[in-house]
Design a protein around this motif. Structure first.
Motif, PDB file in Angstrom:
ATOM      1  N   THR A 166      12.186  96.494   4.162  1.00  0.00           N
ATOM      2  CA  THR A 166      13.496  96.314   3.550  1.00  0.00           C
ATOM      3  C   THR A 166      14.530  96.279   4.676  1.00  0.00           C
ATOM      4  OG1 THR A 166      12.694  97.595   1.687  1.00  0.00           O
ATOM      5  CG2 THR A 166      15.068  97.228   1.792  1.00  0.00           C
ATOM      6  N   LEU A 167      15.287  95.196   4.789  1.00  0.00           N
ATOM      7  CA  LEU A 167      16.239  95.035   5.894  1.00  0.00           C
ATOM      8  C   LEU A 167      17.664  95.068   5.341  1.00  0.00           C
ATOM      9  CD1 LEU A 167      14.321  92.059   7.570  1.00  0.00           C
ATOM     10  CD2 LEU A 167      14.048  94.486   8.013  1.00  0.00           C
ATOM     11  N   PRO A 168      18.407  96.148   5.532  1.00  0.00           N
ATOM     12  CA  PRO A 168      19.749  96.298   4.957  1.00  0.00           C
ATOM     13  C   PRO A 168      20.678  95.159   5.399  1.00  0.00           C
ATOM     14  CG  PRO A 168      18.989  98.374   5.891  1.00  0.00           C
ATOM     15  CD  PRO A 168      18.028  97.338   6.339  1.00  0.00           C
ATOM     16  N   GLY A 169      21.435  94.594   4.503  1.00  0.00           N
ATOM     17  CA  GLY A 169      22.424  93.560   4.806  1.00  0.00           C
ATOM     18  C   GLY A 169      21.847  92.185   5.089  1.00  0.00           C
ATOM     19  N   LYS A 170      20.557  92.087   5.298  1.00  0.00           N
ATOM     20  CA  LYS A 170      19.953  90.807   5.702  1.00  0.00           C
ATOM     21  C   LYS A 170      19.963  89.767   4.572  1.00  0.00           C
ATOM     22  CE  LYS A 170      18.516  90.872  10.000  1.00  0.00           C
ATOM     23  NZ  LYS A 170      19.013  89.874  10.976  1.00  0.00           N
ATOM     24  N   GLY A 171      20.013  90.235   3.338  1.00  0.00           N
ATOM     25  CA  GLY A 171      20.036  89.317   2.199  1.00  0.00           C
ATOM     26  C   GLY A 171      21.313  88.499   2.205  1.00  0.00           C
ATOM     27  N   LYS A 172      22.402  89.181   2.392  1.00  0.00           N
ATOM     28  CA  LYS A 172      23.712  88.534   2.400  1.00  0.00           C
ATOM     29  C   LYS A 172      23.784  87.546   3.577  1.00  0.00           C
ATOM     30  CE  LYS A 172      28.586  89.740   2.180  1.00  0.00           C
ATOM     31  NZ  LYS A 172      29.499  90.501   3.055  1.00  0.00           N
ATOM     32  N   GLU A 173      23.328  87.986   4.734  1.00  0.00           N
ATOM     33  CA  GLU A 173      23.366  87.174   5.955  1.00  0.00           C
ATOM     34  C   GLU A 173      22.592  85.868   5.750  1.00  0.00           C
ATOM     35  OE1 GLU A 173      22.457  89.641   9.481  1.00  0.00           O
ATOM     36  OE2 GLU A 173      21.491  87.808  10.237  1.00  0.00           O
ATOM     37  N   LEU A 174      21.454  86.005   5.132  1.00  0.00           N
ATOM     38  CA  LEU A 174      20.592  84.836   4.876  1.00  0.00           C
ATOM     39  C   LEU A 174      21.292  83.839   3.957  1.00  0.00           C
ATOM     40  CD1 LEU A 174      17.570  84.224   5.663  1.00  0.00           C
ATOM     41  CD2 LEU A 174      17.009  84.803   3.302  1.00  0.00           C
ATOM     42  N   ARG A 175      21.920  84.369   2.911  1.00  0.00           N
ATOM     43  CA  ARG A 175      22.619  83.511   1.957  1.00  0.00           C
ATOM     44  C   ARG A 175      23.732  82.728   2.637  1.00  0.00           C
ATOM     45  NH1 ARG A 175      23.983  87.422  -1.845  1.00  0.00           N
ATOM     46  NH2 ARG A 175      21.901  87.905  -2.606  1.00  0.00           N
ATOM     47  N   GLU A 176      24.481  83.401   3.507  1.00  0.00           N
ATOM     48  CA  GLU A 176      25.602  82.736   4.211  1.00  0.00           C
ATOM     49  C   GLU A 176      25.074  81.634   5.123  1.00  0.00           C
ATOM     50  OE1 GLU A 176      28.562  86.627   4.095  1.00  0.00           O
ATOM     51  OE2 GLU A 176      27.492  86.141   5.964  1.00  0.00           O
ATOM     52  N   ARG A 177      23.946  81.912   5.766  1.00  0.00           N
ATOM     53  CA  ARG A 177      23.363  80.918   6.682  1.00  0.00           C
ATOM     54  C   ARG A 177      22.915  79.671   5.913  1.00  0.00           C
ATOM     55  NH1 ARG A 177      18.783  83.589   9.495  1.00  0.00           N
ATOM     56  NH2 ARG A 177      17.410  81.917   8.756  1.00  0.00           N
ATOM     57  N   PHE A 178      22.289  79.887   4.793  1.00  0.00           N
ATOM     58  CA  PHE A 178      21.801  78.748   3.981  1.00  0.00           C
ATOM     59  C   PHE A 178      22.965  77.948   3.420  1.00  0.00           C
ATOM     60  CE2 PHE A 178      17.496  80.901   2.782  1.00  0.00           C
ATOM     61  CZ  PHE A 178      17.032  80.642   4.066  1.00  0.00           C
ATOM     62  N   ALA A 179      24.034  78.624   2.968  1.00  0.00           N
ATOM     63  CA  ALA A 179      25.205  77.942   2.402  1.00  0.00           C
ATOM     64  C   ALA A 179      25.846  77.054   3.457  1.00  0.00           C
ATOM     65  CB  ALA A 179      26.197  78.971   1.862  1.00  0.00           C
ATOM     66  N   ALA A 180      25.978  77.581   4.701  1.00  0.00           N
ATOM     67  CA  ALA A 180      26.606  76.809   5.785  1.00  0.00           C
ATOM     68  C   ALA A 180      25.768  75.573   6.098  1.00  0.00           C
ATOM     69  CB  ALA A 180      26.746  77.693   7.029  1.00  0.00           C
ATOM     70  N   ALA A 181      24.460  75.748   6.142  1.00  0.00           N
ATOM     71  CA  ALA A 181      23.575  74.612   6.457  1.00  0.00           C
ATOM     72  C   ALA A 181      23.695  73.524   5.392  1.00  0.00           C
ATOM     73  CB  ALA A 181      22.135  75.095   6.557  1.00  0.00           C
ATOM     74  N   ALA A 182      23.788  73.963   4.121  1.00  0.00           N
ATOM     75  CA  ALA A 182      23.900  72.984   3.020  1.00  0.00           C
ATOM     76  C   ALA A 182      25.213  72.214   3.128  1.00  0.00           C
ATOM     77  CB  ALA A 182      23.814  73.708   1.688  1.00  0.00           C
ATOM     78  N   ALA A 183      26.317  72.917   3.447  1.00  0.00           N
ATOM     79  CA  ALA A 183      27.632  72.269   3.569  1.00  0.00           C
ATOM     80  C   ALA A 183      27.619  71.242   4.698  1.00  0.00           C
ATOM     81  CB  ALA A 183      28.698  73.339   3.803  1.00  0.00           C
ATOM     82  N   ALA A 184      27.000  71.604   5.819  1.00  0.00           N
ATOM     83  CA  ALA A 184      26.932  70.698   6.977  1.00  0.00           C
ATOM     84  C   ALA A 184      26.184  69.425   6.612  1.00  0.00           C
ATOM     85  CB  ALA A 184      26.244  71.408   8.141  1.00  0.00           C
ATOM     86  N   ARG A 185      25.073  69.577   5.806  1.00  0.00           N
ATOM     87  CA  ARG A 185      24.284  68.401   5.409  1.00  0.00           C
ATOM     88  C   ARG A 185      25.105  67.468   4.542  1.00  0.00           C
ATOM     89  NH1 ARG A 185      19.523  71.610   5.657  1.00  0.00           N
ATOM     90  NH2 ARG A 185      19.907  72.450   3.565  1.00  0.00           N
ATOM     91  N   LYS A 186      25.912  68.054   3.648  1.00  0.00           N
ATOM     92  CA  LYS A 186      26.730  67.253   2.721  1.00  0.00           C
ATOM     93  C   LYS A 186      27.724  66.403   3.498  1.00  0.00           C
ATOM     94  CE  LYS A 186      27.443  68.927  -1.897  1.00  0.00           C
ATOM     95  NZ  LYS A 186      28.145  69.983  -2.643  1.00  0.00           N
ATOM     96  N   LYS A 187      28.386  67.000   4.511  1.00  0.00           N
ATOM     97  CA  LYS A 187      29.406  66.306   5.327  1.00  0.00           C
ATOM     98  C   LYS A 187      28.766  65.149   6.090  1.00  0.00           C
ATOM     99  CE  LYS A 187      33.119  69.405   6.731  1.00  0.00           C
ATOM    100  NZ  LYS A 187      33.439  70.334   7.822  1.00  0.00           N
TER     101      LYS A 187
END
Ligand code: UD1
Ligand code: MG
Length: 453
Positions: free
Chosen positions: A431-452
């Motif tokens: 169990t890695l504290p805070g890592k869930g949120k970090e992962l979500r932010e990373r995936f969201a940024a990657a998706a936005a970059a692909r759209k642009k």
């Protein structure tokens, strides 16, 4: 009556073209048993010690099948189908052994009630030489008509040989006959084939016997008893009648069927009193249920033994070799094959138990699988008394879970678990504290970059 010897000659040489089947007509099943085997059972129930089966079409297949449902029956081949009398004479060697009573039956009339056969035999015992089982119908077309005079049966006229007046007769030949053994052969030997079809008609023995001064009588029976099957629609209709009879019998013997018309029995199903069967349940061959069990809706059960007060289903599948001891529970979407579920054990949800024993009082969690097959061989899983198998576990056989053993959920168990041991067969959780949120932010940024881009 029991002292009188009896031979049943069952005619089954016909091809049954209207079945449109590679399988001989009389081997098509009713309640899981070939229709001709139902005739055999009725003959046996009426005290017919010996059986002669006249076969022709599909002789090899017929012989093989006969071995299974009537191993003591003698088979006789009728090479050419020259008529029903000719067919009976194919069994001459059996008839000439000398019997008190000869019953002649058709292999394609599976609903014959043994009582009707016994009643016909009783008339022979009373001195009749020939007894014809007749039935009344508003639509006699196609059947031989029973011609009576002064309360005596004087002839059977086949439809094609009938006068217009005779065609109006509604008392018909069901096809079933009882003949005094001592007269049978001489009567049959006199039958000729001078008729519209050019066949040797068994029905001619009525007139022949009457001409010799013998007593010839008709015995009336319900139409179902002589219902002949010629096509698959008639096969299904006969199945329906058989099932209706069996359901009624089950209910009258103390079994509750909530929606009887949706429960299907096999020829050999045995169910004890106070068992409740919910709607849409199928019993294949080889099922025995003791008293007080509950079979919930949509269960499919074959080759299984269910002890008293068990609880099965809804949507359970019990396959051959399933052996449920008292109060065992096999719940929804569970399959049990070649396995014993001992007293009070519970296999409640989404589970496969094959080639196994589940000890008394054990609890098998949802989604447990006994992995019994490696693609080549089957292996055994032994689960001890009072064991607990956590949900979604795979028990890779051969393997033993000891008495009181405890398997953690999601385990793949490849090594045996001793009595009272706790076994984990899964990766340890990180169990890695805070890592869930970090992962979500990373995936969201990657998706936005692909759209642009
Ligand atoms: C027969 C009866 C008819 C009766 C009807 C009842 C005769 C002559 N007629 O007519 O009175 O109302 O049954 O359904 O008996 N079989 C053989 N070998 C043969 C001929 C027949 O094994 O050479 C078998 C058939 O496979 C069948 C049975 O005998 O199982 C009856 O033969 P089928 O041709 O159906 O007789 P039906 O014309 O229906
Ligand atoms: Mg017929």
């Amino acid at each position: 009556m029991s002292q009188r010897t009896c031979l049943s000659v069952i005619l089954a040489a016909g091809e049954g073209t209207r079945m449109k089947s590679a399988v001989p007509k009389v081997l098509h099943p009713i309640a899981g048993l070939p229709m001709v085997a139902h005739v055999v059972k009725a003959a046996e129930a009426a005290g017919s010690g010996d059986l002669a089966l006249v076969i022709g079409h599909g002789a090899d297949e017929m012989r093989k099948a006969t071995q299974k449902f009537a191993p003591k029956a003698e088979t006789f081949v009728q090479d050419k189908r020259l008529g029903t009398a000719h067919a009976v004479l194919a069994a001459r060697d059996a008839i000439s052994k000398g019997y008190d009573d000869i019953l002649v039956m058709f292999g394609d009339t599976p609903l014959i009630d043994p009582e009707v056969l016994s009643a016909a035999r009783l008339k022979l015992a009373g001195g009749a030489a020939v007894v014809v089982v007749g039935f009344r119908t508003s639509n006699p077309s196609g059947y031989g008509r029973l011609i009576e005079k002064g309360g005596k049966l004087i002839a059977i006229r086949e439809e094609k040989d009938c006068t217009d007046e005779e065609k109006k007769i509604t008392f018909c030949n069901g096809g079933l006959m009882a003949v005094a053994g001592k007269h049978a052969l001489q009567l049959l030997d006199q039958v000729g084939n001078d008729n519209a079809k050019g066949e040797y008609y068994l029905t001619d023995i009525v007139e022949i016997a009457g001409g010799q001064g013998f007593d010839v009588v008709a015995a009336e029976a319900g139409f179902e008893n002589v219902l002949g099957i010629n096509n698959r629609a008639e096969l299904a209709a006969a199945e329906g009648i058989w099932q209706a009879r069996r359901r009624r019998e089950a209910m009258l013997s103390g079994v509750s069927l909530i929606a009887p018309e949706t429960v299907f029995f096999s020829y050999d199903t045995e169910i004890g009193a106070d068992t409740i069967v919910e709607p849409n349940v199928w019993f294949g061959p080889g099922v025995t249920i003791a008293t007080g069990a509950r079979i919930h809706a949509f269960s499919h059960i074959e080759g299984a033994t269910i002890a008293s007060n068990c609880d099965v289903g809804p949507f359970a599948r019990l396959r051959p070799g399933a052996d449920l001891k008292q109060r065992a529970k096999v719940g929804n979407f569970c399959e049990v094959k070649q396995a014993t579920v001992e007293e009070g054990a519970k296999v409640n949800h989404l589970t496969y138990i094959g080639d196994a024993r589940v000890g008394a009082g054990a609890n098998i969690g949802a989604g447990t699988i006994t992995c019994n097959y490696d693609g080549y061989s089957k292996f055994f899983t032994d689960i001890g008394e009072g064991a607990f198998v956590g949900s979604n576990s795979s028990l890779v056989a051969p393997v033993t879970i000891g008495k009181g053993g405890y398997v953690a959920s999601g385990s793949v168990i490849t090594e045996s678990v001793p009595d009272d041991a706790l076994a984990f067969g899964r990766a340890r959780q990180r169990t890695l504290p805070g890592k869930g949120k970090e992962l979500r932010e990373r995936f969201a940024a990657a998706a936005a970059a692909r759209k642009k881009g």
